[in-house]
Motif scaffolding. Structure first.
Motif, short mmCIF file in Angstrom:
data_model
loop_
_atom_site.label_atom_id
_atom_site.label_comp_id
_atom_site.label_asym_id
_atom_site.label_seq_id
_atom_site.Cartn_x
_atom_site.Cartn_y
_atom_site.Cartn_z
N SER A 279 6.48 1.60 -5.38
CA SER A 279 6.13 2.15 -6.68
C SER A 279 6.41 3.64 -6.67
CB SER A 279 4.65 1.92 -7.01
OG SER A 279 4.28 2.65 -8.18
N ASP A 280 7.16 4.10 -7.69
CA ASP A 280 7.37 5.54 -7.82
C ASP A 280 6.63 6.11 -9.03
OD1 ASP A 280 8.87 4.72 -9.99
OD2 ASP A 280 10.80 5.35 -9.18
N ALA A 281 5.65 5.35 -9.54
CA ALA A 281 4.80 5.90 -10.59
C ALA A 281 4.05 7.11 -10.03
CB ALA A 281 3.82 4.84 -11.07
N ALA A 282 3.92 8.14 -10.84
CA ALA A 282 3.35 9.40 -10.36
C ALA A 282 1.83 9.33 -10.25
CB ALA A 282 3.74 10.53 -11.29
N GLY A 283 1.31 10.06 -9.26
CA GLY A 283 -0.12 10.25 -9.12
C GLY A 283 -0.91 8.96 -8.94
N ALA A 284 -2.04 8.90 -9.63
CA ALA A 284 -2.94 7.76 -9.48
C ALA A 284 -2.32 6.46 -9.94
CB ALA A 284 -4.23 8.02 -10.26
N ALA A 285 -1.36 6.54 -10.88
CA ALA A 285 -0.72 5.32 -11.38
C ALA A 285 0.01 4.59 -10.26
CB ALA A 285 0.23 5.64 -12.52
N GLY A 286 0.66 5.35 -9.36
CA GLY A 286 1.36 4.73 -8.25
C GLY A 286 0.40 4.04 -7.30
N ALA A 287 -0.72 4.69 -7.01
CA ALA A 287 -1.72 4.09 -6.13
C ALA A 287 -2.28 2.81 -6.75
CB ALA A 287 -2.85 5.08 -5.86
N THR A 288 -2.46 2.83 -8.07
CA THR A 288 -2.97 1.65 -8.77
C THR A 288 -1.98 0.50 -8.68
OG1 THR A 288 -4.28 2.98 -10.30
CG2 THR A 288 -3.71 0.74 -11.00
N GLU A 289 -0.68 0.80 -8.88
CA GLU A 289 0.33 -0.26 -8.80
C GLU A 289 0.37 -0.87 -7.40
OE1 GLU A 289 3.57 0.82 -12.27
OE2 GLU A 289 4.19 0.92 -10.17
N ILE A 290 0.33 -0.04 -6.38
CA ILE A 290 0.34 -0.55 -5.02
C ILE A 290 -0.88 -1.43 -4.77
CG2 ILE A 290 0.05 0.12 -2.59
CD1 ILE A 290 2.90 0.39 -3.46
N ASP A 291 -2.03 -1.02 -5.26
CA ASP A 291 -3.24 -1.81 -5.06
C ASP A 291 -3.16 -3.15 -5.79
OD1 ASP A 291 -5.92 -1.86 -3.83
OD2 ASP A 291 -6.62 -2.00 -5.90
N LEU A 292 -2.60 -3.15 -7.01
CA LEU A 292 -2.44 -4.41 -7.75
C LEU A 292 -1.50 -5.36 -6.99
CD1 LEU A 292 -2.11 -3.06 -11.41
CD2 LEU A 292 -3.99 -4.46 -10.48
N MET A 293 -0.46 -4.81 -6.39
CA MET A 293 0.46 -5.65 -5.63
C MET A 293 -0.20 -6.18 -4.36
SD MET A 293 4.26 -4.00 -6.20
CE MET A 293 3.91 -2.26 -6.02
N ARG A 294 -1.01 -5.34 -3.73
CA ARG A 294 -1.75 -5.81 -2.55
C ARG A 294 -2.65 -6.98 -2.90
NH1 ARG A 294 -6.70 -5.40 -1.20
NH2 ARG A 294 -7.16 -3.87 -2.84
N VAL A 295 -3.39 -6.87 -4.00
CA VAL A 295 -4.29 -7.94 -4.42
C VAL A 295 -3.50 -9.21 -4.73
CG1 VAL A 295 -5.88 -8.67 -6.25
CG2 VAL A 295 -6.07 -6.37 -5.27
N ALA A 296 -2.37 -9.07 -5.40
CA ALA A 296 -1.54 -10.24 -5.73
C ALA A 296 -1.05 -10.94 -4.47
CB ALA A 296 -0.36 -9.81 -6.60
N CYS A 297 -0.62 -10.15 -3.48
CA CYS A 297 -0.13 -10.74 -2.23
C CYS A 297 -1.25 -11.45 -1.48
CB CYS A 297 0.50 -9.67 -1.36
SG CYS A 297 2.07 -9.02 -2.00
N GLU A 298 -2.40 -10.80 -1.39
CA GLU A 298 -3.52 -11.42 -0.67
C GLU A 298 -3.98 -12.70 -1.37
OE1 GLU A 298 -5.38 -7.36 1.37
OE2 GLU A 298 -6.28 -8.18 -0.47
N SER A 299 -3.97 -12.71 -2.69
CA SER A 299 -4.40 -13.90 -3.42
C SER A 299 -3.43 -15.06 -3.25
CB SER A 299 -4.56 -13.57 -4.91
OG SER A 299 -3.31 -13.33 -5.52
#
Length: 455
Positions: A279-299
């Motif tokens: 994710s190359d979204a800037a600032g907190a948005a990038g961290a949020t995208e990475i976290d959403l992808m982590r949750v999707a992978c774990e699920s």
């Protein structure tokens, strides 16, 4: 075929432009499609500029000589393989490159390498997004001719999305200038898009005006391991249902093993498949995208997930992904597929490829741009084993058929070339193919441009 046309060609072009030495010409006989049919050209022309290309096409048109336009020769579908007794027209010497920062465009010769364009843009604070895995060695002209994609297409689009204008030489030597530098332009048909992806069958691309973007924020990276490709495929569908990552790539166990053998990165031998997301979204948005992808992978059953904000570490992981095809090629001869399916069908495609591999007793390594449903199953076989060759050919066709059954395409970015012609009619249908032929006849009435390719 009479040698009169060849003598005419030599007389009409600067000394050293026309090459007929068989040893040199043999190097232009094939592209990277190891199993595509090839022929030995009568001559290779290394064009120095637009005038040379015009001369070649005018003479070829007059004498009805087939011409194969060729960039860097890195194509994977047999689209720039030589034709027996014809001309291979190389644009490798046409390497003009100018960056206009104010207009955010690049004026590029077809022989400029994708990586060179990226570097030149970056030096001026800009970015050229299309990024085939072979970006360091593939040419812009070839990228335009095949509408090349790459790892960041899921968010930023493919080559055609960055083509503002083209200069094209037609089959009879006329020059067309299509499009330009304006952001909006709806004067007449958008003909430049007709030539993007036309694989050298309608004209020779001799120049391009390409849009550039501001450089994105540094990317965050996630890697997720799964027991198998099907679970990874479900994670892909879940991720793309809610966001568009900058990159979402997949490698299966066979590809991971090949890359590990080449690079010794310490990849876990227990991983059945790996997703690489950025994710190359800037600032907190990038961290949020990475976290959403982590949750999707774990699920979806990920057995391992790791993230990093270190851009260099992320680039090392991307380099491993780009190394996958050369690494798998060390296992034997490879037939490289380029199928694409709707995102909802990604897991079904991956499951089907496993079944094809087992049914035909043929190894198939799977890599791909998972985020846009475009995969490259790599069918591996021993060329000295005729039975293995036949099984591989059958497996190659079965994967094509599978993609079409799932509502997909036989090529997402490599082009049809010659390898995929047997499946094109089924995908397009008779009426669409007839329209293709009508357009071809209008622009190339003598059928000399890359005959037998693309359709």
């Amino acid at each position: 075929m009479s040698a009169a046309w060849l003598e005419h060609l030599v007389r009409s072009l600067p000394e050293g432009t026309v090459v007929s030495d068989p040893d040199v010409v043999a190097g232009y006989r094939s592209d990277r499609a190891a199993t595509a049919a090839t022929g030995l050209p009568a001559a290779v022309v290394r064009a120095n500029g637009v005038a040379d290309v015009q001369t070649v096409m005018a003479i070829a048109h007059e004498h009805r000589v087939p011409v194969v336009p060729r960039g860097a020769g890195t194509g994977l579908a047999g689209g720039s393989s030589g034709i027996e007794g014809g001309i291979t027209l190389s644009t490798e010497r046409m390497r003009g490159l100018e960056i206009d920062v104010a207009a955010a465009v690049a004026e590029v010769g077809p022989g400029v390498l994708n990586g060179e364009l990226k570097a030149a843009a970056a030096a001026r604070g800009l970015w050229y997004p299309p990024d085939p895995s072979s970006f360091e060695i593939c040419s812009v002209g070839g990228n335009v001719a095949t509408n090349a994609g790459g790892a960041c297409c899921v968010k930023y689009g493919v080559t055609t999305d960055y083509v503002a204008g083209l200069v094209v030489v037609l089959a009879d030597g006329r020059v067309l200038r299509l499009g330009g530098r304006t952001v909006k332009d709806v004067a007449g048909y958008d003909l430049k898009r007709l030539f993007v992806g036309s694989e050298g069958t309608l004209g020779v691309i001799v120049g391009a005006t390409l849009r550039l973007r501001p450089r994105p924020a540094p990317a965050r990276t996630l890697v997720a391991a799964f027991a198998g490709t099907v679970a990874a495929g479900h994670a892909v569908t879940r991720i793309t249902g809610s966001l568009r990552p900058t990159t979402l790539e997949l490698m299966d166990r066979l590809a991971l093993d090949a890359v590990e053998a080449r690079l010794a990165m310490g990849l876990d031998p227990g991983w059945g498949a790996l997703l690489l997301a950025r994710s190359d979204a800037a600032g907190a948005a990038g961290a949020t995208e990475i976290d959403l992808m982590r949750v999707a992978c774990e699920s979806c059953g990920a057995t391992y997930v790791a993230t990093t904000d270190d851009e260099d570490e992320g680039e090392q992981l991307m380099a491993a992904r780009r190394m996958a095809i050369p690494a798998v090629e060390q296992l034997g001869t490879v037939m490289i597929e380029d199928v694409g399916v709707p995102l909802a069908a990604v897991a079904d495609l991956l499951a089907g490829i496993e079944e094809v591999s087992a049914h035909h007793d043929t190894p198939i390594a799977v890599i791909g741009h998972a985020g846009d449903g475009n995969f490259h199953p790599l069918v591996v076989f021993d060329p000295a084993d005729e039975a293995a060759r036949r099984r591989a050919s059958a497996a190659f066709g079965a994967v094509m058929e599978l993609a079409l059954r799932l509502g997909g395409t036989v090529t997402g970015e490599h082009g049809v070339g010659s390898l995929k012609l047997p499946w094109l009619r089924r995908q397009l249908g008779d009426d669409v193919l007839e329209l293709h032929r009508s357009i071809k006849a209008a622009l190339d009435p003598r059928g000399i441009l890359n005959p037998g390719r693309a359709f």
